[in-house]
Design a protein around this motif. Structure first.
Motif, PDB file in Angstrom:
ATOM      1  N   GLU A 169      -1.433   2.830  -5.468  1.00  0.00           N
ATOM      2  CA  GLU A 169      -0.554   2.992  -4.306  1.00  0.00           C
ATOM      3  C   GLU A 169      -0.792   1.878  -3.290  1.00  0.00           C
ATOM      4  O   GLU A 169       0.157   1.332  -2.728  1.00  0.00           O
ATOM      5  CB  GLU A 169      -0.794   4.355  -3.653  1.00  0.00           C
ATOM      6  N   PHE A 174       0.618  -3.579  -0.718  1.00  0.00           N
ATOM      7  CA  PHE A 174       0.187  -4.899  -0.270  1.00  0.00           C
ATOM      8  C   PHE A 174      -0.799  -5.511  -1.249  1.00  0.00           C
ATOM      9  O   PHE A 174      -1.683  -4.819  -1.771  1.00  0.00           O
ATOM     10  CB  PHE A 174      -0.469  -4.766   1.105  1.00  0.00           C
ATOM     11  N   LYS A 175      -0.620  -6.826  -1.466  1.00  0.00           N
ATOM     12  CA  LYS A 175      -1.620  -7.589  -2.197  1.00  0.00           C
ATOM     13  C   LYS A 175      -1.814  -8.893  -1.447  1.00  0.00           C
ATOM     14  O   LYS A 175      -0.828  -9.512  -1.051  1.00  0.00           O
ATOM     15  CB  LYS A 175      -1.129  -7.903  -3.619  1.00  0.00           C
ATOM     16  N   PRO A 176      -3.053  -9.328  -1.271  1.00  0.00           N
ATOM     17  CA  PRO A 176      -3.288 -10.534  -0.463  1.00  0.00           C
ATOM     18  C   PRO A 176      -2.495 -11.727  -0.989  1.00  0.00           C
ATOM     19  O   PRO A 176      -1.999 -12.538  -0.227  1.00  0.00           O
ATOM     20  CB  PRO A 176      -4.786 -10.764  -0.602  1.00  0.00           C
ATOM     21  N   LEU A 177      -2.333 -11.807  -2.311  1.00  0.00           N
ATOM     22  CA  LEU A 177      -1.643 -12.973  -2.859  1.00  0.00           C
ATOM     23  C   LEU A 177      -0.241 -12.623  -3.329  1.00  0.00           C
ATOM     24  O   LEU A 177       0.412 -13.394  -3.998  1.00  0.00           O
ATOM     25  CB  LEU A 177      -2.461 -13.541  -4.020  1.00  0.00           C
ATOM     26  N   GLY A 178       0.231 -11.402  -2.973  1.00  0.00           N
ATOM     27  CA  GLY A 178       1.559 -10.986  -3.414  1.00  0.00           C
ATOM     28  C   GLY A 178       2.643 -11.849  -2.779  1.00  0.00           C
ATOM     29  O   GLY A 178       2.495 -12.305  -1.653  1.00  0.00           O
ATOM     30  N   ASN A 186       4.350  -7.176   1.574  1.00  0.00           N
ATOM     31  CA  ASN A 186       4.577  -8.603   1.332  1.00  0.00           C
ATOM     32  C   ASN A 186       6.065  -8.928   1.454  1.00  0.00           C
ATOM     33  O   ASN A 186       6.449  -9.948   2.008  1.00  0.00           O
ATOM     34  CB  ASN A 186       4.100  -8.987  -0.070  1.00  0.00           C
ATOM     35  N   PHE A 189       7.057  -9.214   4.983  1.00  0.00           N
ATOM     36  CA  PHE A 189       6.656 -10.480   5.621  1.00  0.00           C
ATOM     37  C   PHE A 189       7.768 -11.505   5.455  1.00  0.00           C
ATOM     38  O   PHE A 189       8.183 -12.178   6.390  1.00  0.00           O
ATOM     39  CB  PHE A 189       5.373 -11.028   4.982  1.00  0.00           C
ATOM     40  N   LEU A1010       7.043  -2.183   8.989  1.00  0.00           N
ATOM     41  CA  LEU A1010       5.833  -2.874   8.590  1.00  0.00           C
ATOM     42  C   LEU A1010       4.607  -2.106   9.097  1.00  0.00           C
ATOM     43  O   LEU A1010       3.616  -1.929   8.386  1.00  0.00           O
ATOM     44  CB  LEU A1010       5.848  -4.287   9.188  1.00  0.00           C
ATOM     45  N   SER A1014       1.947  -0.507   6.702  1.00  0.00           N
ATOM     46  CA  SER A1014       0.584  -0.995   6.860  1.00  0.00           C
ATOM     47  C   SER A1014      -0.361   0.185   7.050  1.00  0.00           C
ATOM     48  O   SER A1014      -1.456   0.222   6.479  1.00  0.00           O
ATOM     49  CB  SER A1014       0.478  -1.930   8.057  1.00  0.00           C
ATOM     50  N   PHE A1017      -1.022   1.644   3.798  1.00  0.00           N
ATOM     51  CA  PHE A1017      -1.917   0.803   3.009  1.00  0.00           C
ATOM     52  C   PHE A1017      -3.357   0.987   3.476  1.00  0.00           C
ATOM     53  O   PHE A1017      -4.283   1.173   2.684  1.00  0.00           O
ATOM     54  CB  PHE A1017      -1.504  -0.665   3.138  1.00  0.00           C
ATOM     55  N   ILE A1018      -3.530   0.943   4.799  1.00  0.00           N
ATOM     56  CA  ILE A1018      -4.887   1.033   5.355  1.00  0.00           C
ATOM     57  C   ILE A1018      -5.527   2.350   4.923  1.00  0.00           C
ATOM     58  O   ILE A1018      -6.666   2.387   4.463  1.00  0.00           O
ATOM     59  CB  ILE A1018      -4.814   0.936   6.892  1.00  0.00           C
ATOM     60  N   HIS A1021      -6.255   2.144   1.113  1.00  0.00           N
ATOM     61  CA  HIS A1021      -7.250   1.127   0.769  1.00  0.00           C
ATOM     62  C   HIS A1021      -8.640   1.571   1.237  1.00  0.00           C
ATOM     63  O   HIS A1021      -9.609   1.532   0.466  1.00  0.00           O
ATOM     64  CB  HIS A1021      -6.863  -0.203   1.423  1.00  0.00           C
TER      65      HIS A1021
ATOM     66  N   LEU B 376     -10.009  -4.842   5.748  1.00  0.00           N
ATOM     67  CA  LEU B 376      -8.579  -4.982   6.008  1.00  0.00           C
ATOM     68  C   LEU B 376      -8.204  -6.390   6.468  1.00  0.00           C
ATOM     69  O   LEU B 376      -7.060  -6.640   6.824  1.00  0.00           O
ATOM     70  CB  LEU B 376      -8.146  -3.962   7.077  1.00  0.00           C
ATOM     71  N   ASP B 378      -7.733  -9.138   4.918  1.00  0.00           N
ATOM     72  CA  ASP B 378      -6.669  -9.792   4.143  1.00  0.00           C
ATOM     73  C   ASP B 378      -5.304  -9.439   4.699  1.00  0.00           C
ATOM     74  O   ASP B 378      -4.436 -10.289   4.840  1.00  0.00           O
ATOM     75  CB  ASP B 378      -6.735  -9.325   2.682  1.00  0.00           C
ATOM     76  N   LEU B 379      -5.142  -8.172   4.998  1.00  0.00           N
ATOM     77  CA  LEU B 379      -3.857  -7.725   5.536  1.00  0.00           C
ATOM     78  C   LEU B 379      -3.636  -8.312   6.933  1.00  0.00           C
ATOM     79  O   LEU B 379      -2.573  -8.823   7.245  1.00  0.00           O
ATOM     80  CB  LEU B 379      -3.837  -6.200   5.594  1.00  0.00           C
ATOM     81  N   LYS B 382      -2.164 -11.674   7.709  1.00  0.00           N
ATOM     82  CA  LYS B 382      -0.724 -11.874   7.519  1.00  0.00           C
ATOM     83  C   LYS B 382       0.121 -11.080   8.511  1.00  0.00           C
ATOM     84  O   LYS B 382       1.289 -11.388   8.707  1.00  0.00           O
ATOM     85  CB  LYS B 382      -0.342 -11.435   6.101  1.00  0.00           C
ATOM     86  N   LEU B 387       1.730  -6.320  15.874  1.00  0.00           N
ATOM     87  CA  LEU B 387       1.215  -5.104  15.266  1.00  0.00           C
ATOM     88  C   LEU B 387      -0.299  -4.999  15.388  1.00  0.00           C
ATOM     89  O   LEU B 387      -0.884  -3.969  15.088  1.00  0.00           O
ATOM     90  CB  LEU B 387       1.607  -5.045  13.786  1.00  0.00           C
TER      91      LEU B 387
END
Lengths: 1177, 423
Positions: A169, A174-178, A186, A189, A1010, A1014, A1017-1018, A1021, B376, B378-379, B382, B387
């Motif tokens: 999930e 989110f993926k850092p390199l997505g 992503n 963004f 967003l 986010s 995600f937080i 994660h 967090l 990495d997030l 970006k 935010l």
């Protein structure tokens, strides 16, 4: 904590049932219940007892929600028992043993150590479902040691799924390199970046607006200037162009004006002049021609009329001639028919004469009339003839029927003679009906006898089961047993006496224990160090004072040191010392004691208190023991009274509680005795009834004349027999009655038939009389049949028809002859007047000839009428042509006058000259119009004057120059105009549009989304990270001893297929669990079979449960059909392990597989397991 | 007698904040809200036949650089011009920061007062009515001078109005620009102080009138309730009365739902529905942005925090149904507390106990929390600045924020672990 018993007071299918778990002794408690026997309900009840009945219960189908009750007993680790009842509700659902008062929830939750329902299920519940999930998770997971330990420790079958799902999930968000494909954050963004660029694109900077505004103003100014210049130049150009065009027109105009001047005298003729002249000339010519041709035609017609000839007399007699000519045909036809008519008249006569002869009459036609009979008479004869056969047939049928009837009657009488005599069976039928009403009597009798027997036996059994009674029921019934209330009173008395004894004993024990405690504490104080007492201090001080007195004596009185009193004193303390030493020591001792008393006041006080306590407790103990004795005496007295109560019954009574049961049984027995007597009555009354009915049937059969076989009949058999006899006799009676009824009917019918036969004979005779009378008209006798009469009638009809024909033909021949004579006479009269020449001819030729002449005269008359009409027309034409000729001459003369000449022939020349003058006039006008046009409003004289001044060649050059200038200006105007359009459009676009603001709103929406994603995600994660860390920590702290135990259990559960398990490390360095084979090789868990996975999970689960027992008080383990997938050998291993576990914590095993019970019986010792069953509470 | 409108803080084209789009949300209804509110203002002025309109600053939003916004303002002022209604405007801090204010040619009915000194309006109509309007624009965004002191003396025989953009002596959530005391304004002896800057509508004083009309359109959850301007009527005796005229096209409201004593999700939905229906009745016809705050001590606490997204979606669906698409659920705040009794220390020595212990330790150990927070990064690298900062910022820069975050994760994780293990 242990569960001692579970009471299903009112729950699911149960009412007042109980499960008892062996009073808390060790041993696996196997609760066996086959399907539908309530195993699941009991399991559910157990959990709901502990944790409450859910809002939506599925167990309220028998007992209403408010009635639902589950109770039971729990035992604390210290042996204390707690009884509680659970009812259904939102709060205060826990109640005391008696269900009368509320019990605080904390009582139970303390026992459960705060483990809530979920946690209890998870950690102290184990079932097949979890085992499968846990096993599958081990096999399908990566074998990660931490995960395996964590999930088995928590009882979480689905653990690895949770970790995986969290990671998935989070990764979907989110993926850092997505790059913004799959991950919504992503992606946002990118969208956010786009939206922000969109704002920039759409925003209109104030500077840009000003720029456009001023550029537009400038371009519009230039555009106006160009417009003005172009307008001026175009006016000039137009003027010069007009002058240049006017110059040649002016020259031509002047030339034509001169020419016109020469033709001044020529008359101007109208344009249609020539045309009129030509048409009048042609009209005159045609009129002349018409006149001549009309005159010629008149002459010719006149000549033709003169040649015509016609006879007037003939025409006057036209109708007479025509009539005769038409009649001639019919006269000739009648003449031709006449011979045929004569022949047919003669033939009719001949036939008629022959018929007369056949009928026996004289051969004259006049005689025929005698044969004519009236229509009425003829119909009567025909009617009678047709009735003849019917009359004969009718008479014959009547006779035949009579004969048959008589024969039938004879047959019936014969059968009646053969019939048996009638019998009376009404009595028998009545008896049978009454017996029928008693249907089932036999059955009832048999049942009541059977019930009677059973009751008799039951009573004997119950009697035997009544404790202490050995007499018969009859003996028992009259006896007065003690009342229930009395028993209850004794129960109360005994209970309270017992309680008193018990309380006293308990108090005794407590006091004894207290006393012991006090003694112990006193001893302890003493052992620690002597506790100084006040008394001791007094004693030492007294000694010291004594010493002082002695010293004073020695010192004052000179008493020798060796004085016995002194010696005695010194020797009491320190044999080898002197008095002063002893005294000093005593002083020191007294000081020391008083110091200690002060310093150790607490200990002193404690000591004093303990001693006081001891005295008090001892006193209490004595008192208590006296009370105990008194209570025991009281108990004894009550017990004796109780025994004497039952002496009358010669029964040695048990406890009141049991005797209450005895009384209950006694009362039941009395009830049974009553019922037994009633049953006996029933049997005898049914037997009497049966006999009564059988006797009645017997009598009825005898009176019906049927012998009754001697045998024992049941009522039903007797009734069936009687019924059968009654049916047979009734059948005989009925057939006899039927024959009698038929005989009566036939006799009544016989008379009717005899009368019918007589009537038919009479009718035939009367017909014969009528017939004779009717045919006498035809000269026939009575014997003649209808055929003869008919033949005579037909011949007479034919004869009369022939006579009539003969007369009619004769009349027609006479008419023909009369008409022919009359025609001859008329022809002769006409010929006499018109053409006597034809008289000699026969009429057949004379009449057509005359008619021919008449035709010719009629034709001549028609021709004459036509010629006269033509003549009239021609004359009219001649007159009209003459008039037209006159008109033409008049018109032509007028034209000559107009042209100013005498003769028509001169007109052509004059016309030509006049036309030329007209043309010149037109050209001059045209040139003048053109000039006016070119002057464009300027007065013509002014314009002409201006033109006069121009030099043609120069004008041309100026014109060309001006045109070039205009072209240049137009070119520029086009460019400027485009620029204006462009700027205007641009400024139009700057219309206060909200496009940028809209994009800004989109940015805000995106930011909100967003933020939301986010946060998602937080949460996921961090949850995942935390979980990993906790798992790692759990592995690190719990791994060592547990794994050894897991190994052992796993070996046993796999029946030695594995030696055990151990921790290992995989390629990436994580700790994993592997199985160890007896030969030392290892197997990764991912390669294990599912069954092995289940066994490994079970081993882990039990090992981790055991390890938790080391640090906490145990809670019972509730196992629900765990071993479904295990074979027998492995099931035995599991049962043994569970049995071992039960020595450390209670294990309750619910199953509905009977073979597990068998396996337990075969492989476990008796003290290793118990099989609690549901029993009435 | 005369009438005028007193408005302030138009903030044209500033966006509505914090609304996440979702299916069924009234997206179209909120588009261009500030513009439509201004259109409503003009319509009210024309309909009420007011003699003039006062705007006490912040026509534009400070950092908004779209000349179209100015052109729109001009187009609306032109409508007033056509109705022969003069407008007197001063710059607020936002206008002073915006270039557009200076470059935009305004129609001649609009008088934008000087930023160099306090002046009285030159409008002929005002003079004819016997009205003097005194005002001064901000010269720069952060105007810290007490501008009120510089305002001219009251003009005798006239109705004196002071047009001023000020925070007075400070207002929560607003920059303390052009500070001054109410007493100072009183001393000027004007008849009416038309103030701007504070977005909440309030009448500070009635003698003389010192009035904030608030902004004309709420743009975020802090700006709740009806928004608009004041219609001021002054009769021939100089008696002044105020009437609020709502102009907004979209409203913000907070719906507080107390779940104390509730035990099921249906109970909660029902409670929310009744709260929303109260709001719908209170604001008929307008679309609403509603923040739901769920408070109270309840057994629902764990269930709510375990699946907040699902609950939010359920509530959104319920709001859509209840309001026929009129309500935009801005956010659902779960501020419940667990029942006291369930706090008792339960024996849980197994892995779950370990997990709870870990959470407990985290709460006590901010260093560990910070270290966890760095997961967090990495997030964060970006995420846009908006935010990250502020009370709700995702940087979690204060220990309290970090602890609150962990407090939310605990029930979520527990639920994930234990869910599906029910038997």
């Amino acid at each position: 904590m242990k569960i001692l018993d579970l009471k299903l007071i009112a729950f699911g299918p149960f009412t007042d049932q109980a499960l008892s778990f062996g009073n808390g002794t060790p041993g696996l408690q196997i609760v066996y219940g086959p399907n539908e026997a309530g195993k699941s309900s009991s399991l559910r009840a157990l959990k709901q007892w502990l944790y409450g009945i859910p809002e939506r219960s599925e167990d309220n189908f028998l007992h209403s929600n408010s009635q639902l009750r589950i109770g039971g007993t729990l035992q604390r680790a210290d042996g204390k028992e707690i009884k509680a009842i659970r009812r259904k509700g939102r709060s205060k659902t826990l109640r005391c043993e008696r269900d009368a008062e509320v019990l605080e929830d904390s009582v139970l939750s303390d026992l459960l150590q705060g483990v809530n329902r979920d946690a209890f299920d998870r950690r102290f519940g184990l079932d097949h479902h979890e085992l499968r999930k846990g096993g599958a998770a081990i096999v399908n997971g990566g074998g990660d040691l931490g995960e395996i330990l964590f999930s088995a420790g928590a009882g979480l079958g689905n653990f690895s799924d949770v970790q995986k799902r969290l990671d998935e999930e989070a990764a979907s968000l989110f993926k850092p390199l997505g790059r913004g494909g799959a991950q919504s954050i992503n992606r946002m963004f990118t969208e956010l970046k786009e939206a922000r660029e969109q704002i920039k694109e759409r925003q209109l900077p104030p500077a840009r607006w000003q720029e456009v505004d001023s550029a537009l103003t400038e371009a519009e100014g230039r555009q106006q200037e160009l417009d003005r210049q172009l307008s001026e130049k175009r006016i000039l150009l137009s003027r010069w162009e007009r002058l240049a065009q006017a110059l040649p027109v002016i020259s031509r105009w002047k030339l034509l004006t001169g020419e016109l001047h020469e033709l001044a005298d020529v008359p101007l003729l109208p344009p249609e002049f020539s045309h009129e002249r030509i048409s009048w000339t042609q009209a005159r010519h045609s009129a002349l021609e018409t006149h001549a041709s009309a005159q010629a035609a008149i002459q010719q017609i006149q000549a033709e009329i003169d040649q015509l000839d016609l006879s007037q007399e003939l025409l006057e007699q036209r109708s007479a001639i025509t009539t005769l000519y038409k009649e001639l045909g019919s006269v000739q036809k009648a003449e031709r028919d006449r011979p045929g008519l004569i022949a047919s008249r003669d033939a009719a006569e001949k036939v008629a004469l022959r018929l007369l002869q056949e009928l026996g009459r004289p051969p004259q036609l006049e005689n025929a009339e005698e044969l004519r009979i009236s229509r009425g008479q003829k119909q009567r004869i025909q009617h009678l003839a047709s009735d003849c056969n019917a009359q004969i047939q009718k008479q014959r049928t009547a006779e035949e029927s009579l004969r048959n009837h008589r024969k039938q009657l004879e047959r019936i009488e014969q059968r009646l003679q053969d019939c048996p005599p009638a019998r009376d069976i009404s009595g028998l039928e009545r008896a049978v009906r009454r017996a029928e009403k008693q249907e089932g009597l036999d059955q009832r009798l048999a049942e009541s006898v059977s019930t009677f027997r059973i009751q008799e036996e039951q009573i004997q059994v119950e009697l035997a089961r009544l404790p202490g009674w050995s007499g018969s029921l009859e003996d028992l019934e009259p006896l007065a047993v003690p009342a229930l209330e009395t028993v209850e009173r004794f129960e109360h008395l005994l209970t309270s006496a017992n309680q008193l004894v018990a309380q006293s004993a308990k108090r005794d024990a407590e006091l004894t224990q207290q006393l012991g405690d006090i003694e112990r504490k006193l001893e302890q104080l003493r052992l620690e160090q002597d506790v100084p007492t006040e008394e001791e201090l007094i004693q030492v001080r007294r000694d010291r004072d004594e010493g002082w007195r002695l010293i004073q004596q020695v010192w004052r009185e000179g008493k020798a040191e060796v004085h016995p009193e002194v010696q005695a004193f010194v020797s009491r303390f320190a044999a080898d010392r002197t008095l002063d030493q002893a005294f000093r020591e005593l002083v020191a001792q007294a000081d020391l004691l008083s110091d200690r008393l002060r310093r150790e006041a607490d200990r002193v006080a404690t000591n004093a208190r303990l001693q006081a306590d001891r005295n008090q407790v001892e006193a209490e103990l004595r008192h208590c023991r006296e009370e105990t004795d008194s209570a025991k005496r009281e108990l004894n007295t009550v017990q004796q009274e109780w025994n004497s109560l039952w002496q009358a019954l010669s029964i040695a009574p048990e406890s009141p509680r049991e005797m209450r049961a005895w009384l209950h049984r006694h009362s039941q027995l009395m009830t049974m005795a009553r019922e037994f007597r009633q049953q006996r009555e029933l049997v005898s009354s049914n037997t009497a009834l049966q006999t009564l009915h059988v006797q009645e049937l017997l009598r009825a059969l005898e009176s019906a004349g049927e012998p009754f076989p001697e045998q024992a009949w049941s009522l039903e058999e007797a009734r069936h027999y009687g019924q059968r006899v009654a049916d047979q006799l009734g059948e005989g009676n009925r057939s006899r009655d039927e024959l009698l009824r038929q005989q009566e009917l036939l006799q009544r019918d016989l008379e009717t038939r005899e009368q019918d036969a007589a009537t038919a004979s009479q009718s035939l005779e009367s017909w014969r009389d009528d017939w004779e009378e009717a045919i006498s008209l035809l000269n026939l006798k009575r014997e003649s049949g209808p055929q003869e009469a008919n033949a005579v009638l037909e011949a007479a009809d034919e004869l009369l028809d022939l006579v009539k024909e003969f007369q009619q033909v004769g009349q027609r021949i006479a008419g023909i002859d009369r008409d022919a004579a009359e025609f001859q006479r008329s022809v002769k009269e006409l010929l006499q007047t018109l053409n006597p020449d034809l008289l000699p001819l026969p009429v057949e030729r004379a009449v057509p000839a005359l008619y021919d002449q008449l035709e010719r005269a009629s034709a001549a008359q028609a021709t004459l009428d036509a010629q006269r009409s033509l003549l009239q027309q021609e004359r009219e034409r001649e007159r009209s042509a003459a008039s037209k000729l006159e008109t033409c001459d008049k018109e032509l003369a007028a034209l000559c006058r107009q042209a100013g000449c005498e003769r028509v022939e001169d007109l052509v020349d004059i016309e030509n000259t006049a036309r030329r003058k007209s043309e010149r006039n037109a050209e001059v006008n045209s040139a003048r119009d053109r000039l006016l046009e070119l002057a464009a409003g300027t007065p013509l004289e002014v314009f002409l004057a201006e033109a006069e001044q121009q030099e043609p060649d120069r004008l041309h050059a100026d014109l060309q120059k001006l045109e070039t200038e205009i072209e240049f200006l137009q070119e520029e105007q086009k460019i400027v105009s485009e620029r204006v359009g462009q700027f205007r459009a641009e400024r139009q676009r700057m219309d206060g549009s909200s496009a940028a603001a809209d994009a800004q709103e989109r940015v805000e929406h995106l930011l909100a989304s967003l933020r939301h994603d986010s946060e998602q995600f937080i949460q996921r994660h961090l949850a995942s990270v935390i979980l990993r860390r906790v798992v790692k920590r759990y592995r690190e702290t719990g791994q060592g001893p547990v794994l050894a135990r897991v190994s052992d259990l796993f070996r046993r559960l796999t029946l030695g297929a594995f030696e055990g398990v151990r921790a290992d490390y995989n390629d990436s360095g994580s700790a994993i669990l592997v199985g160890v084979r007896p030969n030392g090789s290892t197997l990764e868990v991912v390669r294990m079979s599912e069954g092995t996975g289940d066994q490994l999970y079970l081993a882990l689960r039990i090992a981790l449960l055991e390890s938790s027992l080391n640090s906490h008080e145990p809670l019972p383990l509730i196992v629900d059909d765990l071993l479904v997938m295990f074979d027998d050998a492995r099931s035995v291993a599991a049962l043994q392990i569970l049995a071992e576990l039960s020595t450390r914590t209670q294990v309750i095993f619910f199953t509905h597989h009977g073979h597990l019970l068998d396996l337990a019986r075969q492989h476990l010792t008796a003290d290793q397991f118990a099989t609690p069953r549901l029993l009435p509470a | 007698m005369f009438k005028f409108l007193h408005a302030a803080d138009l903030h044209l084209d500033s966006p509505l904040k914090g609304l996440e789009r979702y299916d069924g949300a009234p997206v179209d209804e909120i588009r261009g809200a500030t513009r439509r509110a201004l259109q409503n203002l003009v319509a009210v002025a024309i309909e009420q036949q007011v003699q003039f309109v006062l705007i006490a600053g912040d026509v534009y939003d400070g950092d908004w650089k779209d000349h179209n916004t100015g052109l729109f303002f001009v187009s609306q002022m032109s409508r007033l011009r056509a109705a022969d209604i003069p407008v007197v405007v001063i710059s607020g801090n936002h206008d002073a920061a915006n270039k557009m204010t200076k470059s935009l040619p305004l129609p001649d009915n609009v008088e934008w007062l000087s930023h160099t000194k306090a002046v009285s309006s030159k409008s002929k109509i005002l003079a004819d009515l016997g009205v003097a309007v005194h005002g001064r624009s901000f010269a720069k965004a952060a105007e810290m001078e007490n501008l009120a002191r510089l305002y001219p003396e009251r003009k005798k025989e006239l109705f004196n109005i002071g047009l001023l953009h000020t925070s007075l002596n400070g207002a929560a959530g607003h920059e303390p620009y052009a500070p001054c005391e109410v007493a100072e304004l009183q001393q000027k002896e004007y008849d009416y102080w038309a103030l701007g800057h504070v977005h909440t509508r309030q009448v500070k004083l009635e003698h003389p009138w010192i009035v904030y009309p608030g902004n004309i359109q709420g743009r975020q959850i802090r700006e709740t309730g009806a928004k608009g301007c004041y219609l001021v009527t002054v009769d021939d005796h100089g008696t002044t009365s105020l009437e609020f005229q709502p102009l907004d096209v979209f409203r913000w409201e907070v719906c507080r739902v107390d779940v104390a004593g509730l035990t099921t999700g249906d109970d909660l939905l029902e409670q929310v529905s009744s709260g929303l229906s109260r709001l719908l009745t209170a604001h008929p016809d307008l679309p609403l942005a509603v923040r739901i705050q769920i408070v109270g001590e309840s057994t629902l606490h764990d269930r709510l925090l375990a699946e907040p997204v699902n609950w939010t979606n359920d509530l959104r669906a319920a709001a859509l149904d209840d309001s026929n698409g009129r309500i935009w659920l801005e956010k659902v705040e779960f501020r419940t507390t667990p029942p006291q009794s369930s706090d008792r220390a339960a024996r849980d020595d197994g892995p779950i106990g370990e997990l709870l212990q870990f959470f407990h330790e985290l709460q006590e150990d901010d260093t560990a929390l910070q270290e966890l927070n760095s997961e967090l990064d990495d997030l964060r690298r970006k995420l846009p600045e908006e935010l990250l900062t502020g009370d709700q910022g995702l940087a979690f820069s204060s220990p309290e924020q970090r602890r609150a975050l962990i407090e939310e994760i605990r029930p979520f994780l527990l639920n994930r672990l234990l869910k599906g293990n029910d038997r």
